[in-house]
Write a protein that holds these residues in place. Structure first.
Motif, mmCIF file in Angstrom:
data_model
loop_
_atom_site.group_PDB
_atom_site.id
_atom_site.type_symbol
_atom_site.label_atom_id
_atom_site.label_comp_id
_atom_site.label_asym_id
_atom_site.label_seq_id
_atom_site.Cartn_x
_atom_site.Cartn_y
_atom_site.Cartn_z
ATOM 1 N N ARG A 81 29.666 -4.683 -11.297
ATOM 2 C CA ARG A 81 28.609 -3.783 -11.160
ATOM 3 C C ARG A 81 28.093 -3.053 -12.345
ATOM 4 O O ARG A 81 26.855 -3.024 -12.559
ATOM 5 C CB ARG A 81 28.823 -2.567 -10.098
ATOM 6 C CG ARG A 81 30.347 -1.720 -10.401
ATOM 7 C CD ARG A 81 30.563 -0.670 -9.560
ATOM 8 N NE ARG A 81 31.930 -0.258 -10.066
ATOM 9 C CZ ARG A 81 32.087 0.703 -10.666
ATOM 10 N NH1 ARG A 81 30.992 1.206 -11.232
ATOM 11 N NH2 ARG A 81 33.157 1.151 -11.056
ATOM 12 N N THR A 82 29.255 -2.810 -13.271
ATOM 13 C CA THR A 82 28.822 -2.345 -14.523
ATOM 14 C C THR A 82 27.975 -3.219 -15.556
ATOM 15 O O THR A 82 27.004 -2.760 -16.086
ATOM 16 C CB THR A 82 29.989 -1.541 -15.307
ATOM 17 O OG1 THR A 82 30.813 -3.001 -15.638
ATOM 18 C CG2 THR A 82 30.693 -0.633 -14.478
ATOM 19 N N LYS A 83 28.463 -4.550 -15.425
ATOM 20 C CA LYS A 83 27.436 -5.281 -16.170
ATOM 21 C C LYS A 83 26.286 -5.872 -15.606
ATOM 22 O O LYS A 83 25.086 -6.057 -16.294
ATOM 23 C CB LYS A 83 28.459 -6.779 -16.238
ATOM 24 C CG LYS A 83 29.448 -6.405 -16.947
ATOM 25 C CD LYS A 83 29.325 -6.052 -18.349
ATOM 26 C CE LYS A 83 30.496 -5.798 -19.225
ATOM 27 N NZ LYS A 83 30.271 -5.205 -20.663
ATOM 28 N N VAL A 84 26.162 -5.614 -14.252
ATOM 29 C CA VAL A 84 24.587 -5.772 -13.648
ATOM 30 C C VAL A 84 23.825 -4.671 -13.986
ATOM 31 O O VAL A 84 22.727 -4.806 -14.626
ATOM 32 C CB VAL A 84 24.894 -5.828 -12.214
ATOM 33 C CG1 VAL A 84 23.338 -5.683 -11.386
ATOM 34 C CG2 VAL A 84 25.396 -7.129 -11.588
ATOM 35 N N ARG A 85 24.216 -3.485 -14.138
ATOM 36 C CA ARG A 85 23.546 -2.257 -14.381
ATOM 37 C C ARG A 85 23.083 -2.591 -15.933
ATOM 38 O O ARG A 85 21.986 -1.991 -16.163
ATOM 39 C CB ARG A 85 24.365 -1.059 -14.456
ATOM 40 C CG ARG A 85 23.519 0.235 -14.644
ATOM 41 C CD ARG A 85 24.554 1.391 -14.365
ATOM 42 N NE ARG A 85 23.581 2.404 -14.325
ATOM 43 C CZ ARG A 85 23.466 3.193 -15.486
ATOM 44 N NH1 ARG A 85 24.066 3.126 -16.597
ATOM 45 N NH2 ARG A 85 22.803 4.537 -15.373
ATOM 46 N N GLU A 86 24.201 -2.743 -16.925
ATOM 47 C CA GLU A 86 23.783 -3.066 -18.356
ATOM 48 C C GLU A 86 22.624 -4.029 -18.407
ATOM 49 O O GLU A 86 21.679 -3.717 -19.339
ATOM 50 C CB GLU A 86 24.975 -3.332 -18.935
ATOM 51 C CG GLU A 86 26.012 -2.224 -19.124
ATOM 52 C CD GLU A 86 27.395 -2.801 -19.798
ATOM 53 O OE1 GLU A 86 27.248 -3.900 -20.332
ATOM 54 O OE2 GLU A 86 28.197 -1.860 -19.796
ATOM 55 N N ALA A 87 22.857 -5.142 -17.643
ATOM 56 C CA ALA A 87 21.738 -6.154 -17.875
ATOM 57 C C ALA A 87 20.433 -5.811 -17.217
ATOM 58 O O ALA A 87 19.411 -6.331 -17.898
ATOM 59 C CB ALA A 87 22.339 -7.544 -17.050
ATOM 60 N N ALA A 88 20.549 -5.025 -16.322
ATOM 61 C CA ALA A 88 19.383 -4.543 -15.538
ATOM 62 C C ALA A 88 18.447 -3.530 -16.751
ATOM 63 O O ALA A 88 17.183 -3.543 -16.850
ATOM 64 C CB ALA A 88 19.408 -3.846 -14.142
ATOM 65 N N MET A 89 19.412 -2.630 -17.152
ATOM 66 C CA MET A 89 18.676 -1.749 -18.352
ATOM 67 C C MET A 89 18.187 -2.535 -19.766
ATOM 68 O O MET A 89 17.098 -2.080 -20.239
ATOM 69 C CB MET A 89 19.957 -0.861 -19.060
ATOM 70 C CG MET A 89 20.401 0.103 -17.669
ATOM 71 S SD MET A 89 19.229 1.055 -16.910
ATOM 72 C CE MET A 89 19.586 2.401 -17.629
ATOM 73 N N LYS A 98 16.011 -0.195 -12.734
ATOM 74 C CA LYS A 98 16.928 0.697 -11.962
ATOM 75 C C LYS A 98 16.104 1.557 -11.382
ATOM 76 O O LYS A 98 15.040 1.889 -11.675
ATOM 77 C CB LYS A 98 17.597 1.369 -13.419
ATOM 78 C CG LYS A 98 18.325 2.248 -12.755
ATOM 79 C CD LYS A 98 18.907 3.102 -14.251
ATOM 80 C CE LYS A 98 19.819 4.483 -14.001
ATOM 81 N NZ LYS A 98 19.067 5.419 -13.175
ATOM 82 N N ALA A 99 16.685 1.981 -10.287
ATOM 83 C CA ALA A 99 15.853 2.991 -9.496
ATOM 84 C C ALA A 99 15.715 4.267 -9.896
ATOM 85 O O ALA A 99 16.681 4.703 -10.588
ATOM 86 C CB ALA A 99 16.590 2.859 -7.932
ATOM 87 N N SER A 100 14.550 5.024 -9.697
ATOM 88 C CA SER A 100 14.546 6.416 -10.385
ATOM 89 C C SER A 100 13.467 6.973 -9.466
ATOM 90 O O SER A 100 12.330 6.298 -9.069
ATOM 91 C CB SER A 100 13.966 6.457 -11.782
ATOM 92 O OG SER A 100 12.768 5.784 -11.926
ATOM 93 N N TRP A 101 13.699 8.148 -8.956
ATOM 94 C CA TRP A 101 12.841 8.844 -8.049
ATOM 95 C C TRP A 101 13.045 10.225 -8.190
ATOM 96 O O TRP A 101 13.590 10.779 -8.731
ATOM 97 C CB TRP A 101 12.986 8.473 -6.505
ATOM 98 C CG TRP A 101 14.521 8.671 -5.988
ATOM 99 C CD1 TRP A 101 14.490 9.760 -5.059
ATOM 100 C CD2 TRP A 101 15.393 7.766 -6.091
ATOM 101 N NE1 TRP A 101 16.141 9.786 -4.809
ATOM 102 C CE2 TRP A 101 16.560 8.398 -5.172
ATOM 103 C CE3 TRP A 101 15.641 6.752 -6.558
ATOM 104 C CZ2 TRP A 101 17.703 8.241 -5.118
ATOM 105 C CZ3 TRP A 101 16.869 6.189 -6.325
ATOM 106 C CH2 TRP A 101 18.026 6.848 -5.837
#
Length: 101
Positions: A81-89, A98-101
């Protein structure tokens, strides 16, 4: 990063499960068949129990390709999960933001 001994153990399990897959499948087919006798089923069950425990596919754990982390694994990406988030960023994964609302 996961310990290298854990990663090596996981590789060993994958190799063993691939090599024993057909043998385990044949024994399970005998056990699940309605045409086999009780003696044949008992024999197949005993032979299945004598196989190595790590040769079963359910013993293999999915791990992150970069860190080796066993928990928080996303199958779609093959990462934790952390590496997915870093790759998405960074924008490395097309279509993922990355979702933002």
């Amino acid at each position: 990063m996961a310990k290298t001994s854990m990663l090596q153990r996981e590789k060993k399990r994958i190799k063993l499960s691939k090599s024993m897959f057909n043998k385990r499948k044949n024994l399970r087919d005998i056990l699940n068949s309605k045409n086999t006798t009780i003696e044949e089923k008992l024999n197949a069950s005993a032979r299945l129990q004598k196989l190595p425990r790590d040769s079963s596919l359910c013993r293999v754990t999915n791990r992150c390709a970069l860190t080796g982390r066993p928990k928080g694994f996303y199958r779609k990406f093959g990462l934790g999960r952390t590496k997915v988030r870093e790759a998405a960023m960074r924008g490395d994964i097309p279509g993922l933001v990355k979702a933002s609302w």
